[in-house]
Design a protein around this motif. Sequence first.
Motif, PDB file in Angstrom:
ATOM      1  N   ASP A  71       0.834  -1.202   0.000  1.00  0.00           N
ATOM      2  CA  ASP A  71       0.000   0.000   0.000  1.00  0.00           C
ATOM      3  C   ASP A  71       0.871   1.256   0.000  1.00  0.00           C
ATOM      4  O   ASP A  71       0.608   2.211  -0.738  1.00  0.00           O
ATOM      5  CB  ASP A  71      -0.913   0.005   1.224  1.00  0.00           C
ATOM      6  N   ARG A  72       1.918   1.252   0.831  1.00  0.00           N
ATOM      7  CA  ARG A  72       2.824   2.405   0.909  1.00  0.00           C
ATOM      8  C   ARG A  72       3.528   2.660  -0.422  1.00  0.00           C
ATOM      9  O   ARG A  72       3.871   3.799  -0.745  1.00  0.00           O
ATOM     10  CB  ARG A  72       3.880   2.174   1.989  1.00  0.00           C
ATOM     11  N   LEU A  73       3.721   1.605  -1.188  1.00  0.00           N
ATOM     12  CA  LEU A  73       4.431   1.734  -2.455  1.00  0.00           C
ATOM     13  C   LEU A  73       3.485   1.982  -3.630  1.00  0.00           C
ATOM     14  O   LEU A  73       3.918   2.018  -4.778  1.00  0.00           O
ATOM     15  CB  LEU A  73       5.262   0.478  -2.719  1.00  0.00           C
ATOM     16  N   GLY A  74       2.195   2.139  -3.343  1.00  0.00           N
ATOM     17  CA  GLY A  74       1.232   2.372  -4.413  1.00  0.00           C
ATOM     18  C   GLY A  74       0.876   1.122  -5.177  1.00  0.00           C
ATOM     19  O   GLY A  74       0.442   1.197  -6.328  1.00  0.00           O
ATOM     20  N   LEU A  75       1.027  -0.045  -4.546  1.00  0.00           N
ATOM     21  CA  LEU A  75       0.795  -1.321  -5.216  1.00  0.00           C
ATOM     22  C   LEU A  75      -0.359  -2.086  -4.575  1.00  0.00           C
ATOM     23  O   LEU A  75      -0.311  -3.303  -4.413  1.00  0.00           O
ATOM     24  CB  LEU A  75       2.080  -2.157  -5.204  1.00  0.00           C
ATOM     25  N   ALA A  76      -1.400  -1.358  -4.192  1.00  0.00           N
ATOM     26  CA  ALA A  76      -2.617  -1.965  -3.649  1.00  0.00           C
ATOM     27  C   ALA A  76      -3.819  -1.246  -4.257  1.00  0.00           C
ATOM     28  O   ALA A  76      -3.831  -0.017  -4.347  1.00  0.00           O
ATOM     29  CB  ALA A  76      -2.647  -1.860  -2.129  1.00  0.00           C
ATOM     30  N   ALA A  77      -4.807  -2.016  -4.677  1.00  0.00           N
ATOM     31  CA  ALA A  77      -5.984  -1.416  -5.318  1.00  0.00           C
ATOM     32  C   ALA A  77      -6.845  -0.661  -4.322  1.00  0.00           C
ATOM     33  O   ALA A  77      -7.437   0.370  -4.657  1.00  0.00           O
ATOM     34  CB  ALA A  77      -6.803  -2.505  -6.006  1.00  0.00           C
TER      35      ALA A  77
ATOM     36  N   THR B 132      -7.107  -4.097 -16.791  1.00  0.00           N
ATOM     37  CA  THR B 132      -5.693  -4.478 -16.832  1.00  0.00           C
ATOM     38  C   THR B 132      -5.395  -5.327 -18.062  1.00  0.00           C
ATOM     39  O   THR B 132      -4.386  -5.118 -18.757  1.00  0.00           O
ATOM     40  CB  THR B 132      -5.311  -5.244 -15.554  1.00  0.00           C
ATOM     41  N   ALA B 133      -6.261  -6.290 -18.344  1.00  0.00           N
ATOM     42  CA  ALA B 133      -6.060  -7.135 -19.524  1.00  0.00           C
ATOM     43  C   ALA B 133      -6.048  -6.288 -20.797  1.00  0.00           C
ATOM     44  O   ALA B 133      -5.200  -6.478 -21.679  1.00  0.00           O
ATOM     45  CB  ALA B 133      -7.155  -8.195 -19.591  1.00  0.00           C
ATOM     46  N   TRP B 134      -6.966  -5.353 -20.887  1.00  0.00           N
ATOM     47  CA  TRP B 134      -7.052  -4.494 -22.071  1.00  0.00           C
ATOM     48  C   TRP B 134      -5.777  -3.672 -22.243  1.00  0.00           C
ATOM     49  O   TRP B 134      -5.207  -3.603 -23.336  1.00  0.00           O
ATOM     50  CB  TRP B 134      -8.261  -3.578 -21.937  1.00  0.00           C
ATOM     51  N   MET B 135      -5.308  -3.065 -21.151  1.00  0.00           N
ATOM     52  CA  MET B 135      -4.099  -2.248 -21.222  1.00  0.00           C
ATOM     53  C   MET B 135      -2.852  -3.104 -21.440  1.00  0.00           C
ATOM     54  O   MET B 135      -1.823  -2.610 -21.903  1.00  0.00           O
ATOM     55  CB  MET B 135      -3.943  -1.415 -19.953  1.00  0.00           C
ATOM     56  N   ALA B 136      -2.941  -4.390 -21.113  1.00  0.00           N
ATOM     57  CA  ALA B 136      -1.822  -5.306 -21.351  1.00  0.00           C
ATOM     58  C   ALA B 136      -1.818  -5.835 -22.779  1.00  0.00           C
ATOM     59  O   ALA B 136      -0.978  -6.668 -23.131  1.00  0.00           O
ATOM     60  CB  ALA B 136      -1.881  -6.466 -20.364  1.00  0.00           C
ATOM     61  N   GLY B 137      -2.756  -5.369 -23.584  1.00  0.00           N
ATOM     62  CA  GLY B 137      -2.783  -5.755 -24.991  1.00  0.00           C
ATOM     63  C   GLY B 137      -3.704  -6.906 -25.319  1.00  0.00           C
ATOM     64  O   GLY B 137      -3.741  -7.374 -26.463  1.00  0.00           O
TER      65      GLY B 137
ATOM     66  N   PRO C  56      -5.960   4.930 -14.248  1.00  0.00           N
ATOM     67  CA  PRO C  56      -6.273   4.893 -12.811  1.00  0.00           C
ATOM     68  C   PRO C  56      -5.163   4.212 -12.014  1.00  0.00           C
ATOM     69  O   PRO C  56      -4.497   3.293 -12.510  1.00  0.00           O
ATOM     70  CB  PRO C  56      -7.580   4.096 -12.766  1.00  0.00           C
ATOM     71  N   ALA C  57      -4.973   4.665 -10.782  1.00  0.00           N
ATOM     72  CA  ALA C  57      -3.860   4.175  -9.959  1.00  0.00           C
ATOM     73  C   ALA C  57      -3.878   2.657  -9.804  1.00  0.00           C
ATOM     74  O   ALA C  57      -2.822   2.007  -9.840  1.00  0.00           O
ATOM     75  CB  ALA C  57      -3.897   4.850  -8.591  1.00  0.00           C
ATOM     76  N   ALA C  58      -5.058   2.072  -9.624  1.00  0.00           N
ATOM     77  CA  ALA C  58      -5.131   0.619  -9.434  1.00  0.00           C
ATOM     78  C   ALA C  58      -4.728  -0.121 -10.704  1.00  0.00           C
ATOM     79  O   ALA C  58      -4.075  -1.173 -10.646  1.00  0.00           O
ATOM     80  CB  ALA C  58      -6.540   0.214  -9.010  1.00  0.00           C
ATOM     81  N   VAL C  59      -5.094   0.414 -11.860  1.00  0.00           N
ATOM     82  CA  VAL C  59      -4.694  -0.205 -13.125  1.00  0.00           C
ATOM     83  C   VAL C  59      -3.179  -0.117 -13.285  1.00  0.00           C
ATOM     84  O   VAL C  59      -2.520  -1.091 -13.667  1.00  0.00           O
ATOM     85  CB  VAL C  59      -5.405   0.470 -14.317  1.00  0.00           C
ATOM     86  N   GLU C  60      -2.618   1.042 -12.976  1.00  0.00           N
ATOM     87  CA  GLU C  60      -1.162   1.194 -13.071  1.00  0.00           C
ATOM     88  C   GLU C  60      -0.447   0.204 -12.160  1.00  0.00           C
ATOM     89  O   GLU C  60       0.561  -0.403 -12.544  1.00  0.00           O
ATOM     90  CB  GLU C  60      -0.737   2.612 -12.713  1.00  0.00           C
TER      91      GLU C  60
END
Length: 279
Positions: free
Chosen positions: A127-133, A204-209, A243-247
């Motif tokens: 969460d602190r690293l921005g890696l939590a939805a 996420t799948a869409w942005m992953a191609g 969006p942050a969660a997608v990133e």
Amino acid sequence: MLHLIAWAAPGTLLFRTWAEGVACLEVFAAAFPDLDALLVMPDHVHIKGDWPKAEVRLARAETAFARRRFAMRGKEGPRGAFARHPEPTRIVNKDHERRTRRYIYLNPVRDEIVECPLAWPLSTYRDRLGLAAFPLVPKANDPERLHRYVSTDADSQLGGTPFPQLRARESSIDDVIDAVSAITRVGPEALTRGGRARTLAVETAWMAGIRDTGLLAKVFQLSPRAVRTAVSELPDSVYDPVPAAVEACLRVLGDPRFERLDAGGLLRRADWAKLRHLR
């Protein structure tokens, strides 16, 4: 500022499945608003923050989780979960505070459950690293600097681990499920039910191609129209603002430190072998 520890009842584990572990994390986060750090280990919990009557809050959290776990297990097994906890440690200065935070985040590494603190989902470190939805604590001002500090701790013999980078990469549906399950702290089965986690998986799948509308509709069990609606406002490139969660999900695609939270008993895992004597 205080550092509290809650130990499991002797000879027992606090959780046997990821679902129970996430429930423990959620219960303690709710009991300690504005916390600084929280980590759930198989047999104890670390909490760092500053609250009046902290020990009263701790006792209530212990009771709330014991009841929730009892219900999750079909009202079988022990009703209690915790032993008596030690006195809180008062943190006296900024250096002590930083070292305590690092000590908490590195517990799973020191106990040889994981090789990197990012690989442990039951912690506010991601969460602190921005890696939590759905973050339980705010994102650090400089996540990469924080990770560099935590992951280069000499006492744990951890010589530094890479911070997940945002880049275009070829990914599979399995990669997407791993990433979204890890970032949302839900099991893969939740990605086929309605809710934010499923939408995040499609995005996420869409942005992953992976832009086969029919495939995404089939995998995540929604209509092709719903897929098109979910992705309608997304940009074309992973380097454009999302969006942050997608990133967060895009950053960890294919990263073995971010596994899906599968159902089933954790004691079957090879990395939990040293805990099998506990019940």
